[in-house]
Scaffold this active site. Structure first.
Site, PDB file in Angstrom:
ATOM      1  N   GLU A  23     -12.054  -9.921  -5.229  1.00  0.00           N
ATOM      2  CA  GLU A  23     -10.615 -10.010  -4.963  1.00  0.00           C
ATOM      3  C   GLU A  23     -10.232 -11.322  -4.291  1.00  0.00           C
ATOM      4  O   GLU A  23      -9.100 -11.500  -3.860  1.00  0.00           O
ATOM      5  CB  GLU A  23     -10.112  -8.795  -4.169  1.00  0.00           C
ATOM      6  CG  GLU A  23     -10.898  -8.461  -2.932  1.00  0.00           C
ATOM      7  CD  GLU A  23     -10.427  -7.184  -2.245  1.00  0.00           C
ATOM      8  OE1 GLU A  23      -9.374  -6.641  -2.583  1.00  0.00           O
ATOM      9  OE2 GLU A  23     -11.146  -6.736  -1.342  1.00  0.00           O
ATOM     10  N   HIS A  74       0.809  -1.220   0.000  1.00  0.00           N
ATOM     11  CA  HIS A  74       0.000   0.000   0.000  1.00  0.00           C
ATOM     12  C   HIS A  74       0.837   1.262   0.000  1.00  0.00           C
ATOM     13  O   HIS A  74       0.391   2.311  -0.444  1.00  0.00           O
ATOM     14  CB  HIS A  74      -1.010  -0.032   1.150  1.00  0.00           C
ATOM     15  CG  HIS A  74      -2.153  -0.916   0.836  1.00  0.00           C
ATOM     16  ND1 HIS A  74      -2.177  -2.236   1.209  1.00  0.00           N
ATOM     17  CD2 HIS A  74      -3.264  -0.706   0.090  1.00  0.00           C
ATOM     18  CE1 HIS A  74      -3.282  -2.788   0.733  1.00  0.00           C
ATOM     19  NE2 HIS A  74      -3.952  -1.883   0.054  1.00  0.00           N
ATOM     20  N   ARG A  95       1.542 -10.480  -1.383  1.00  0.00           N
ATOM     21  CA  ARG A  95       1.855  -9.274  -2.161  1.00  0.00           C
ATOM     22  C   ARG A  95       2.855  -8.368  -1.439  1.00  0.00           C
ATOM     23  O   ARG A  95       3.427  -7.472  -2.026  1.00  0.00           O
ATOM     24  CB  ARG A  95       0.576  -8.495  -2.494  1.00  0.00           C
ATOM     25  CG  ARG A  95      -0.131  -7.942  -1.286  1.00  0.00           C
ATOM     26  CD  ARG A  95      -1.519  -7.449  -1.647  1.00  0.00           C
ATOM     27  NE  ARG A  95      -1.553  -6.018  -1.896  1.00  0.00           N
ATOM     28  CZ  ARG A  95      -2.683  -5.302  -1.900  1.00  0.00           C
ATOM     29  NH1 ARG A  95      -3.846  -5.885  -1.711  1.00  0.00           N
ATOM     30  NH2 ARG A  95      -2.659  -4.012  -2.130  1.00  0.00           N
ATOM     31  N   CYS A 113     -10.420  -2.051 -10.170  1.00  0.00           N
ATOM     32  CA  CYS A 113      -9.829  -0.939  -9.421  1.00  0.00           C
ATOM     33  C   CYS A 113      -8.458  -1.312  -8.862  1.00  0.00           C
ATOM     34  O   CYS A 113      -7.809  -0.505  -8.214  1.00  0.00           O
ATOM     35  CB  CYS A 113     -10.762  -0.453  -8.314  1.00  0.00           C
ATOM     36  SG  CYS A 113     -11.076  -1.703  -7.076  1.00  0.00           S
ATOM     37  N   ASN A 134      -5.010  -6.637  -7.114  1.00  0.00           N
ATOM     38  CA  ASN A 134      -3.842  -6.779  -6.227  1.00  0.00           C
ATOM     39  C   ASN A 134      -4.032  -7.984  -5.312  1.00  0.00           C
ATOM     40  O   ASN A 134      -3.164  -8.841  -5.193  1.00  0.00           O
ATOM     41  CB  ASN A 134      -3.656  -5.524  -5.362  1.00  0.00           C
ATOM     42  CG  ASN A 134      -3.722  -4.253  -6.172  1.00  0.00           C
ATOM     43  OD1 ASN A 134      -3.392  -4.267  -7.346  1.00  0.00           O
ATOM     44  ND2 ASN A 134      -4.143  -3.162  -5.567  1.00  0.00           N
ATOM     45  N   ASP A 135      -5.211  -8.032  -4.687  1.00  0.00           N
ATOM     46  CA  ASP A 135      -5.477  -9.179  -3.819  1.00  0.00           C
ATOM     47  C   ASP A 135      -5.863 -10.413  -4.623  1.00  0.00           C
ATOM     48  O   ASP A 135      -5.505 -11.526  -4.252  1.00  0.00           O
ATOM     49  CB  ASP A 135      -6.588  -8.832  -2.802  1.00  0.00           C
ATOM     50  CG  ASP A 135      -6.009  -8.086  -1.610  1.00  0.00           C
ATOM     51  OD1 ASP A 135      -4.927  -8.480  -1.143  1.00  0.00           O
ATOM     52  OD2 ASP A 135      -6.618  -7.107  -1.173  1.00  0.00           O
TER      53      ASP A 135
HETATM   54  C1  PEP Z   1      -7.016  -4.759  -4.647  1.00  0.00           C
HETATM   55  O1  PEP Z   1      -6.852  -5.668  -3.832  1.00  0.00           O
HETATM   56  O2  PEP Z   1      -6.740  -4.865  -5.867  1.00  0.00           O
HETATM   57  C2  PEP Z   1      -7.533  -3.449  -4.209  1.00  0.00           C
HETATM   58  C3  PEP Z   1      -7.906  -2.526  -5.075  1.00  0.00           C
HETATM   59  O3  PEP Z   1      -7.584  -3.201  -2.864  1.00  0.00           O
HETATM   60  P1  PEP Z   1      -6.287  -2.936  -1.956  1.00  0.00           P
HETATM   61  O4  PEP Z   1      -5.103  -2.762  -2.874  1.00  0.00           O
HETATM   62  O5  PEP Z   1      -6.566  -1.724  -1.152  1.00  0.00           O
HETATM   63  O6  PEP Z   1      -6.204  -4.176  -1.149  1.00  0.00           O
HETATM   64 MG    MG Z   2      -7.682  -5.516  -1.841  1.00  0.00          MG
END
Ligand code: PEP
Ligand code: MG
Length: 540
Positions: A430, A188, A464, A501, A453-454
């Protein structure tokens, strides 16, 4: 000149002085003291210094952020004068004949454990305050300086690594770039650097020495290189590179106001991801069509206690009003894993990414969830707000969320507080589980937003956060793309819309793939909106 190579997180070139982020790494030892009277006096002096620091902070905060937000420093002063707290420290020093540091640290542990065990969320929040205020006294006793010295000029922030909570507390107008020894491109902190539009290099390793504090440096965010004490030739080249980058950005300006449409006429929405109200400026500047992900947990990360309904309402209302009718998708609290907040009193877990996080916290601590939902439904009156829920794995969770929403609306109605009835609801896709049951989930909600991402982390079984695995973390893996495809087909079959997203939405190599899948929206960091628009307009 020293040249260190790392991994690029966000492009751009920044030039400035290095400022090392100092973290509190003092070790508290238990030592015997002969003169307990003198030790007690030493503690009292440290406590008085802490109280006067807090008074100054209170006055500063009162001017800058108002009484409600300054109050915390007053509460901290009161805690330091609390008779039980003082008695415990005095007892430990006198009866065990030990040093003040040990007595303070032990008292802090005992008191915070006691608060954390209480049922009331407000009292649980006090656990972090006792720790915080005791840390201040310990710093004075140990003579250490923590955090960042007042930043008088914009600097390149160097650190071993930065936690999301540390990153959000930096004065962003003074940060030229980030350079860290460790960290993963999918963390993050990396995402924050992208959202904040700040050149960043991570994974520079132990060659990034503390002794470079105050030295002139250049971050080349394109190649992932840090130059310390650059020679004239490098400085000239980097200045040229920066100029070129700015020229490119100026060219992209011409795309403002244009549609996100392919040559054959296929349209797609391009929205922006934000973590904070202060990101709204770059959203508007880059002409995003809306906000596809507002990571509301950053509001919690910035605070020293649970943000109140009023505080949250003010923030959501401001975002909705600023976006003036454009879609604003606010994701409910996604705390846990790497996003830790002391006042939640969460226990340490073996596998935090697979642990107690996001919707799992909200469904088991409904008082926290309801406060956020009340603020969201109230703010929705002022604009086009949609609500999105993270880390969903089952239809049962969505149904439970809807029950809680119904209770919240009922409460608002009976209290005569205005709220919006028909707020659009969506979930993050996710987890592989959510993909596999996406047909059923699509019947329950208005939209899906894929958190790549998740989804990549859970599909490939790769943490990650683990920078050692960056070379294996492959979001282009056919399994990940097949998951997105499946979720898209199931969403559309049930009349729901679907976007991405996660960071993959900004991957220009995949834009055509996403268009072919028929995705309805891509939400990316604000600086990627125009490059993505360019890529879409060049596609067949
Ligand atoms: C994701 O997991 O892709 C996401 C957009 O949420 P975050 O990166 O905040 O976990
Ligand atoms: Mg996420």
């Amino acid at each position: 000149m020293v040249t260190i190579s790392g991994k690029s997180v966000f492009g751009g070139v920044s030039i400035g002085k290095i400022l090392f982020y100092k973290r509190n790494d003092k070790v508290i030892k238990r030592t015997h003291v002969d003169d307990v009277e003198a030790e007690w006096k030493r503690f009292q002096e440290a406590k008085d210094t802490a109280v006067s620091q807090l008074k100054t902070l209170y006055d500063k905060a009162l001017e800058g952020v108002g009484e409600a937000n300054a109050m915390i420093f007053e509460i901290h002063q009161m805690m330091l004068e609390d008779l039980d707290y003082l008695e415990s420290i005095e007892n430990i020093i006198r009866t065990q004949e030990v040093n003040a540091e040990y007595a303070v640290a032990t008292t802090a542990d005992n008191f915070s454990a006691m608060f954390a065990a209480m049922d009331d969320a407000y009292m649980q929040g006090r656990a972090a305050d006792v720790k915080d205020v005791s840390e201040r006294v310990l710093d004075i006793l140990c003579g250490v300086d923590t955090g960042l010295v007042e930043m008088t000029e914009p600097c390149i922030i160097a650190a071993d690594d930065l936690a999301p909570s540390e990153t959000v507390q930096l004065d962003k107008s003074k940060v030229l770039g980030f350079a860290t020894m460790y960290g993963s491109s999918n963390s993050h902190t990396a995402i924050l650097a992208r959202t904040m539009n700040i050149p960043a290099v991570i994974g520079l390793g132990p060659e990034l020495l503390q002794e470079y504090d105050g030295h002139e440096a250049i971050i080349d965010g394109f190649s992932g290189t840090l130059y310390i004490d650059p020679d004239e030739e490098t400085m000239r080249k980097m200045q040229e590179k920066r100029e070129k980058d700015l020229e490119q950005k100026a060219l992209l300006e011409q795309l403002k106001g244009k549609e996100n449409v392919t040559k054959s006429g296929q349209k797609i929405n391009v929205y922006a991801n934000i973590g904070n109200v202060s990101d709204l400026g770059t959203v508007l500047k880059n002409d995003a069509g809306g906000i596809g992900l507002f990571r509301s947990e950053f509001l919690y990360l910035e605070n020293t206690d649970f943000p109140t309904e009023e505080q949250q309402f003010a923030v959501y209302k401001k975002v909705a009003e600023t976006m003036a009718g454009k879609k604003v998708i606010i994701r409910t609290l996604d705390i846990g894993a790497d996003k830790q907040v002391d006042y939640f009193g969460l226990e340490k877990e073996e596998n935090p990414a697979l642990g107690y996080r996001a919707i799992r916290i909200c469904l088991t601590r409904p008082e926290i969830f309801k406060t956020q939902l009340r603020a969201l439904y109230r703010a929705a009156v002022y604009g086009n707000i949609s609500i999105m829920f993270p880390m969903i794995i089952s239809v049962g969770e969505v149904r439970r969320i809807k029950e809680i929403i119904a209770e919240v609306k009922e409460e608002l109605k009976s209290e005569g507080i205005p709220y919006r009835e028909d707020v659009e609801l969506g979930i993050m896709i996710e987890t592989p589980a959510s993909v596999m049951v996406s047909r059923e989930l699509a019947k329950e909600v208005d939209f899906f937003s894929v958190g790549t991402n998740d989804l990549t982390q859970y599909t490939l079984a790769i943490d990650r956060q683990n920078s050692k695995l960056d070379e294996f973390y492959d979001p282009h893996h056919p399994a990940v793309l097949a998951m997105i495809q499946m979720a898209a087909e199931n969403a559309h079959a049930e009349g729901a819309w679907i976007g991405i997203c996660g960071e993959l939405g900004a991957d220009l190599e995949l834009t055509e793939t996403f268009l072919k899948m028929g995705l309805d929206e891509l939400s990316v960091s604000p600086a990627m909106v125009l490059p993505l628009r360019k890529r879409i307009r060049e596609s067949e």
